[in-house]
Design an enzyme around this catalytic site. Sequence first.
Site, PDB file in Angstrom:
ATOM      1  N   ASP A 130       0.680  -1.121   0.007  1.00  0.00           N
ATOM      2  CA  ASP A 130      -0.033  -0.240  -0.050  1.00  0.00           C
ATOM      3  C   ASP A 130       1.009   1.167  -0.086  1.00  0.00           C
ATOM      4  O   ASP A 130       1.748   1.402   0.785  1.00  0.00           O
ATOM      5  CB  ASP A 130      -0.835   0.017   1.341  1.00  0.00           C
ATOM      6  CG  ASP A 130      -2.090   0.882   0.952  1.00  0.00           C
ATOM      7  OD1 ASP A 130      -3.106   0.328   0.609  1.00  0.00           O
ATOM      8  OD2 ASP A 130      -1.977   2.102   0.809  1.00  0.00           O
ATOM      9  N   LEU A 157     -34.135  -8.120  -0.955  1.00  0.00           N
ATOM     10  CA  LEU A 157     -35.447  -7.599  -0.966  1.00  0.00           C
ATOM     11  C   LEU A 157     -35.913  -7.001   0.416  1.00  0.00           C
ATOM     12  O   LEU A 157     -36.823  -7.091   0.907  1.00  0.00           O
ATOM     13  CB  LEU A 157     -36.564  -8.832  -1.221  1.00  0.00           C
ATOM     14  CG  LEU A 157     -36.571  -9.282  -2.953  1.00  0.00           C
ATOM     15  CD1 LEU A 157     -37.401 -10.394  -3.141  1.00  0.00           C
ATOM     16  CD2 LEU A 157     -36.704  -8.068  -4.020  1.00  0.00           C
ATOM     17  N   CYS A 169     -19.815   1.047  -3.105  1.00  0.00           N
ATOM     18  CA  CYS A 169     -19.923   0.366  -4.406  1.00  0.00           C
ATOM     19  C   CYS A 169     -20.995   0.369  -5.256  1.00  0.00           C
ATOM     20  O   CYS A 169     -21.103   0.818  -6.408  1.00  0.00           O
ATOM     21  CB  CYS A 169     -19.675  -1.154  -4.185  1.00  0.00           C
ATOM     22  SG  CYS A 169     -17.981  -1.930  -3.720  1.00  0.00           S
ATOM     23  N   ASN A 187     -23.457  -5.895 -10.048  1.00  0.00           N
ATOM     24  CA  ASN A 187     -23.906  -5.075  -8.947  1.00  0.00           C
ATOM     25  C   ASN A 187     -24.852  -4.076  -9.380  1.00  0.00           C
ATOM     26  O   ASN A 187     -25.866  -3.715  -8.391  1.00  0.00           O
ATOM     27  CB  ASN A 187     -22.663  -3.915  -8.942  1.00  0.00           C
ATOM     28  CG  ASN A 187     -21.681  -4.640  -7.632  1.00  0.00           C
ATOM     29  OD1 ASN A 187     -21.934  -5.600  -7.132  1.00  0.00           O
ATOM     30  ND2 ASN A 187     -20.789  -3.717  -7.162  1.00  0.00           N
ATOM     31  N   ARG A 246     -18.717  -8.969  -0.073  1.00  0.00           N
ATOM     32  CA  ARG A 246     -19.753  -8.019   0.677  1.00  0.00           C
ATOM     33  C   ARG A 246     -18.984  -7.516   2.044  1.00  0.00           C
ATOM     34  O   ARG A 246     -18.443  -8.341   2.852  1.00  0.00           O
ATOM     35  CB  ARG A 246     -21.061  -8.551   1.210  1.00  0.00           C
ATOM     36  CG  ARG A 246     -21.715  -9.085  -0.154  1.00  0.00           C
ATOM     37  CD  ARG A 246     -22.930  -9.863   0.523  1.00  0.00           C
ATOM     38  NE  ARG A 246     -22.345 -11.070   1.372  1.00  0.00           N
ATOM     39  CZ  ARG A 246     -22.906 -11.800   2.045  1.00  0.00           C
ATOM     40  NH1 ARG A 246     -24.438 -11.608   2.461  1.00  0.00           N
ATOM     41  NH2 ARG A 246     -22.394 -12.879   2.605  1.00  0.00           N
ATOM     42  N   GLU A 247     -18.642  -6.387   2.069  1.00  0.00           N
ATOM     43  CA  GLU A 247     -17.875  -5.742   3.535  1.00  0.00           C
ATOM     44  C   GLU A 247     -19.110  -6.343   4.512  1.00  0.00           C
ATOM     45  O   GLU A 247     -20.245  -6.384   4.451  1.00  0.00           O
ATOM     46  CB  GLU A 247     -18.099  -4.318   3.478  1.00  0.00           C
ATOM     47  CG  GLU A 247     -16.816  -3.854   2.666  1.00  0.00           C
ATOM     48  CD  GLU A 247     -16.717  -2.414   2.741  1.00  0.00           C
ATOM     49  OE1 GLU A 247     -17.247  -1.375   3.439  1.00  0.00           O
ATOM     50  OE2 GLU A 247     -16.647  -1.795   1.435  1.00  0.00           O
ATOM     51  N   ARG A 276     -18.133   5.281   3.833  1.00  0.00           N
ATOM     52  CA  ARG A 276     -18.293   5.884   2.586  1.00  0.00           C
ATOM     53  C   ARG A 276     -19.401   5.985   1.925  1.00  0.00           C
ATOM     54  O   ARG A 276     -20.260   4.956   1.791  1.00  0.00           O
ATOM     55  CB  ARG A 276     -17.386   5.298   1.536  1.00  0.00           C
ATOM     56  CG  ARG A 276     -15.913   5.485   1.880  1.00  0.00           C
ATOM     57  CD  ARG A 276     -14.696   4.619   1.141  1.00  0.00           C
ATOM     58  NE  ARG A 276     -14.851   3.344   1.276  1.00  0.00           N
ATOM     59  CZ  ARG A 276     -14.050   2.401   0.764  1.00  0.00           C
ATOM     60  NH1 ARG A 276     -13.194   2.651  -0.278  1.00  0.00           N
ATOM     61  NH2 ARG A 276     -14.294   0.880   1.092  1.00  0.00           N
ATOM     62  N   PHE A 305     -16.324 -10.045  -5.564  1.00  0.00           N
ATOM     63  CA  PHE A 305     -17.690 -10.049  -5.311  1.00  0.00           C
ATOM     64  C   PHE A 305     -18.142 -10.049  -3.862  1.00  0.00           C
ATOM     65  O   PHE A 305     -19.340  -9.908  -3.304  1.00  0.00           O
ATOM     66  CB  PHE A 305     -18.604 -11.050  -5.887  1.00  0.00           C
ATOM     67  CG  PHE A 305     -18.578 -11.120  -7.453  1.00  0.00           C
ATOM     68  CD1 PHE A 305     -19.077 -10.282  -8.155  1.00  0.00           C
ATOM     69  CD2 PHE A 305     -17.693 -11.872  -8.048  1.00  0.00           C
ATOM     70  CE1 PHE A 305     -19.038 -10.350  -9.579  1.00  0.00           C
ATOM     71  CE2 PHE A 305     -17.389 -11.652  -9.487  1.00  0.00           C
ATOM     72  CZ  PHE A 305     -17.994 -11.246 -10.365  1.00  0.00           C
TER      73      PHE A 305
HETATM   74  P1  NAD Z   1     -10.093   0.996  -0.250  1.00  0.00           P
HETATM   75  O1  NAD Z   1     -10.115   2.502  -0.631  1.00  0.00           O
HETATM   76  O2  NAD Z   1     -10.577   0.427   0.794  1.00  0.00           O
HETATM   77  O3  NAD Z   1      -8.467   0.487  -0.531  1.00  0.00           O
HETATM   78  C1  NAD Z   1      -7.716   1.026  -1.634  1.00  0.00           C
HETATM   79  C2  NAD Z   1      -6.309   0.823  -1.072  1.00  0.00           C
HETATM   80  O4  NAD Z   1      -5.354   1.121  -2.332  1.00  0.00           O
HETATM   81  C3  NAD Z   1      -5.847   2.019  -0.132  1.00  0.00           C
HETATM   82  O5  NAD Z   1      -5.641   1.570   0.956  1.00  0.00           O
HETATM   83  C4  NAD Z   1      -5.013   2.835  -0.892  1.00  0.00           C
HETATM   84  O6  NAD Z   1      -3.999   3.559  -0.129  1.00  0.00           O
HETATM   85  C5  NAD Z   1      -4.543   2.168  -1.823  1.00  0.00           C
HETATM   86  N1  NAD Z   1      -3.601   2.418  -2.958  1.00  0.00           N
HETATM   87  C6  NAD Z   1      -4.121   3.344  -4.082  1.00  0.00           C
HETATM   88  N2  NAD Z   1      -3.168   3.721  -4.841  1.00  0.00           N
HETATM   89  C7  NAD Z   1      -2.237   2.810  -4.597  1.00  0.00           C
HETATM   90  C8  NAD Z   1      -0.812   2.717  -5.223  1.00  0.00           C
HETATM   91  N3  NAD Z   1      -0.498   3.359  -6.316  1.00  0.00           N
HETATM   92  N4  NAD Z   1      -0.124   1.638  -4.630  1.00  0.00           N
HETATM   93  C9  NAD Z   1      -0.454   1.010  -3.656  1.00  0.00           C
HETATM   94  N5  NAD Z   1      -1.612   1.147  -2.959  1.00  0.00           N
HETATM   95  C10 NAD Z   1      -2.560   2.155  -3.398  1.00  0.00           C
HETATM   96  O7  NAD Z   1     -10.957   0.244  -1.409  1.00  0.00           O
HETATM   97  P2  NAD Z   1     -11.870  -0.814  -1.642  1.00  0.00           P
HETATM   98  O8  NAD Z   1     -13.016  -0.789  -0.919  1.00  0.00           O
HETATM   99  O9  NAD Z   1     -10.641  -2.011  -1.168  1.00  0.00           O
HETATM  100  O10 NAD Z   1     -12.093  -1.306  -3.176  1.00  0.00           O
HETATM  101  C11 NAD Z   1     -10.748  -1.373  -4.085  1.00  0.00           C
HETATM  102  C12 NAD Z   1     -11.453  -1.841  -5.371  1.00  0.00           C
HETATM  103  O11 NAD Z   1     -12.183  -2.888  -5.186  1.00  0.00           O
HETATM  104  C13 NAD Z   1     -12.593  -0.687  -6.024  1.00  0.00           C
HETATM  105  O12 NAD Z   1     -12.521  -0.775  -7.394  1.00  0.00           O
HETATM  106  C14 NAD Z   1     -13.865  -1.305  -5.675  1.00  0.00           C
HETATM  107  O13 NAD Z   1     -14.996  -0.881  -6.503  1.00  0.00           O
HETATM  108  C15 NAD Z   1     -13.810  -2.817  -5.804  1.00  0.00           C
HETATM  109  N6  NAD Z   1     -14.468  -3.571  -4.744  1.00  0.00           N
HETATM  110  C16 NAD Z   1     -14.903  -3.075  -3.573  1.00  0.00           C
HETATM  111  C17 NAD Z   1     -15.746  -3.825  -2.775  1.00  0.00           C
HETATM  112  C18 NAD Z   1     -15.819  -3.525  -1.410  1.00  0.00           C
HETATM  113  O14 NAD Z   1     -16.999  -3.987  -0.752  1.00  0.00           O
HETATM  114  N7  NAD Z   1     -15.206  -2.526  -0.811  1.00  0.00           N
HETATM  115  C19 NAD Z   1     -16.179  -5.189  -3.329  1.00  0.00           C
HETATM  116  C20 NAD Z   1     -15.737  -5.449  -4.647  1.00  0.00           C
HETATM  117  C21 NAD Z   1     -14.923  -4.507  -5.256  1.00  0.00           C
END
Ligand code: NAD
Length: 432
Positions: free
Chosen positions: A30, A250, A260, A208, A154-155, A327, A152
């Site tokens: 990260d 539902l 998302c 989604n 889910r948080e 968020r 896919f």
């Molecule tokens: P997030 O913001 O929680 O995490 C992203 C991380 O990437 C951050 O810690 C950030 O510091 C890091 N980052 C950014 N640029 C970077 C770089 N150049 N090098 C290294 N690290 C870097 O995001 P997220 O919720 O984990 O989502 C990530 C992706 O997954 C998105 O495209 C999202 O749509 C997708 N997604 C999210 C979920 C969810 O439930 N959160 C589910 C499925 C898919």
Amino acid sequence: MNLTIIGTGYVGLVTGTCFAEAGHKVICVDKDADKVKLLQGGGMPIYEPGLEELVQKNVRAGRLQFTSSTQEGVEKSEVVFIAVPTPPMPDGGVDLSFIEGVSREIAGAMNSYKIIVDKSTVPVKTGEKVAETIKRYCKAKVDFDVVSNPEFLREGFAVDDFMKPDRVVIGVLSQRPVPAMKEIYAPYQAPIIVTDINSAELIKHAANSFLALKISYINAVSVLCELSGANVQEVAQGMGMDARIGRKFLDASLGFGGSCFPKDLSAFIRISESMGYDFGLLKEVQKINAEQMNRFVKKISDTLWVIKGKTLGVLGLAFKQNTDDVRMSPAIDLCQRLQKEGARLRVYDPQAMEKAKAILSDVTYVADMNDVAEGCDALVIATEWPQFKKLDLDKVRKNLAHPIIFDGRNLFDVGEMERLGFLYKSIGRGKA
Ligand code: NAD
């Protein structure tokens, strides 16, 4: 296998940890040095049930490590996953600068054949662009493949979802990376769909958007239920027992949010537009979602007549249960609207209060859910945390200046709440 995950957020940290748990050797990268330091020191940047124990276990076993060096991660692994943000732009399109930036960083660090796997949610054709970019910026004479492997999870249920996925989607430009991808996912014993890269990217946005559509559908039905005096939970049960429909997604509520659904929905609308198709159905999904929140706020103001000067208790700040993620949380949106109308707020969330503090000010953060109602004119339930069902309702009624509850998540039985002496307003259950 040696795997690197770039981006250690909700998706990256869960992915890396669950790969390590399955026996792979994982480096999580990260660019946020504080986050890396926190993880290296045994701390957790997010709340996700079961994750902390799994991180600790795999760090101890030497299968999971953290770094802020993309160079190190790429050099030491054959397969590099991208899990960086793909945030929305003001016009609803997707900001792909993180993906492009990481592609360049990977290209600059490649020292041998790599499989670069995109896990972030991206518009169709992004994988092709990633491949072009890596080819352009890679100075070393090494080969690579780009794969789309949408996530896919889910948080709130992320570890379980990752360990027991309904399916794993692998989108490829050539067949070469398929055996390695199958090997990575073999421990999870899930059906694996191998398809072309564009289809894989479309699967994620289509899935989604469909889930968001399902929520808006039941929310629209909830309006009809209020107009007719029917009960949306009974309707949902009756619909959901049809195997073709299914009961999940539902649950009528004050609307969907989170990082998302709103973003992926707008993105899918924009992607369609850019290819010449007006996906009007999805615009209606957005409209219903926005109206659902408006209707809930109106329910509060119709009941209280004037919101200005009232003190309201709010239970829930996270965008849904079991997470600290705020968020685009409907609960935060609701709080801000109520503040705009002049309400004072006392708020509580089991996990999200720290993160909420960054975006929600001038409220009183309360340490115990049963104390939120103290001195309030009404109580509002905004997130479906299961523990809210165990509220001490006698205490809440005594604490409230007036026994009024607005439930945006339908947590309680209407008859029971009335019997307990509450004026109880929920979603789609009887006349509004
Ligand atoms: P997030 O913001 O929680 O995490 C992203 C991380 O990437 C951050 O810690 C950030 O510091 C890091 N980052 C950014 N640029 C970077 C770089 N150049 N090098 C290294 N690290 C870097 O995001 P997220 O919720 O984990 O989502 C990530 C992706 O997954 C998105 O495209 C999202 O749509 C997708 N997604 C999210 C979920 C969810 O439930 N959160 C589910 C499925 C898919």
